[in-house]
Scaffold this motif. Structure first.
Motif, PDB file in Angstrom:
ATOM      1  N   GLY A  40       0.709  -1.279   0.108  1.00 55.19           N
ATOM      2  CA  GLY A  40      -0.082  -0.136   0.063  1.00 55.19           C
ATOM      3  C   GLY A  40       0.732   1.290   0.052  1.00 55.19           C
ATOM      4  N   ALA A  66      -0.737   8.533  10.267  1.00 56.73           N
ATOM      5  CA  ALA A  66      -1.847   9.046   9.691  1.00 56.73           C
ATOM      6  C   ALA A  66      -1.694  10.567   9.602  1.00 56.73           C
ATOM      7  N   GLY A  72      -4.022   7.678   5.731  1.00 56.88           N
ATOM      8  CA  GLY A  72      -4.889   7.925   6.565  1.00 56.88           C
ATOM      9  C   GLY A  72      -4.899   6.828   7.553  1.00 56.88           C
ATOM     10  N   ASP A  73      -6.004   6.658   8.374  1.00 54.05           N
ATOM     11  CA  ASP A  73      -5.952   5.675   9.566  1.00 54.05           C
ATOM     12  C   ASP A  73      -6.342   4.202   8.892  1.00 54.05           C
ATOM     13  N   LYS A  74      -7.000   4.186   7.792  1.00 53.89           N
ATOM     14  CA  LYS A  74      -7.100   2.683   6.996  1.00 53.89           C
ATOM     15  C   LYS A  74      -5.849   2.267   6.608  1.00 53.89           C
ATOM     16  N   THR A  75      -4.880   3.142   6.091  1.00 55.92           N
ATOM     17  CA  THR A  75      -3.443   2.632   5.519  1.00 55.92           C
ATOM     18  C   THR A  75      -2.842   2.231   6.831  1.00 55.92           C
ATOM     19  N   ALA A  77      -3.886   1.117   9.758  1.00 55.76           N
ATOM     20  CA  ALA A  77      -4.573  -0.180   9.999  1.00 55.76           C
ATOM     21  C   ALA A  77      -3.750  -1.474   9.239  1.00 55.76           C
ATOM     22  N   GLN A  78      -4.051  -1.064   7.944  1.00 58.64           N
ATOM     23  CA  GLN A  78      -3.635  -2.321   7.087  1.00 58.64           C
ATOM     24  C   GLN A  78      -2.233  -2.641   7.178  1.00 58.64           C
TER      25      GLN A  78
END
Length: 92
Positions: A40, A66, A72-75, A77-78
């Motif tokens: 990512g 983030a 972002g937070d999603k990245t 978390a991934q």
């Protein structure tokens, strides 16, 4: 001897990928090329991480990633256990 040389060539070819298998990437010390090995994270995001770190200093936690524009937070978390901020030296 030929087998050894083939293994050596294979190890050199897989070198960047093997670095991830050895443990999480320290986002406070990794260069852009190393950061690009993370799922990512492409060249633009890797450069943004390095630039942000140069301007603002080291990250206190993985969640601080983030704060980098484009991440972002999603990245974060991934990335999960793929990243670390390293260990902190004891206070003097």
């Amino acid at each position: 001897m030929k087998r050894f040389l083939r293994m050596l060539v294979l190890a050199l070819a897989l070198g960047p990928g093997l670095a991830l298998a050895s443990g999480p990437v320290n986002i406070n010390t990794a260069d852009a090329a190393t950061l690009e090995q993370l799922k990512g994270i492409g060249p633009a995001k890797a450069k943004a991480i390095v630039d942000y770190r140069k301007q603002h200093g080291n990250f206190s936690s993985a969640a601080d990633l983030a704060k980098v524009p484009g991440i972002g937070d999603k990245t974060v978390a991934q990335l999960g256990s793929q990243i670390t901020v390293g260990t902190r030296a004891a206070a003097k």
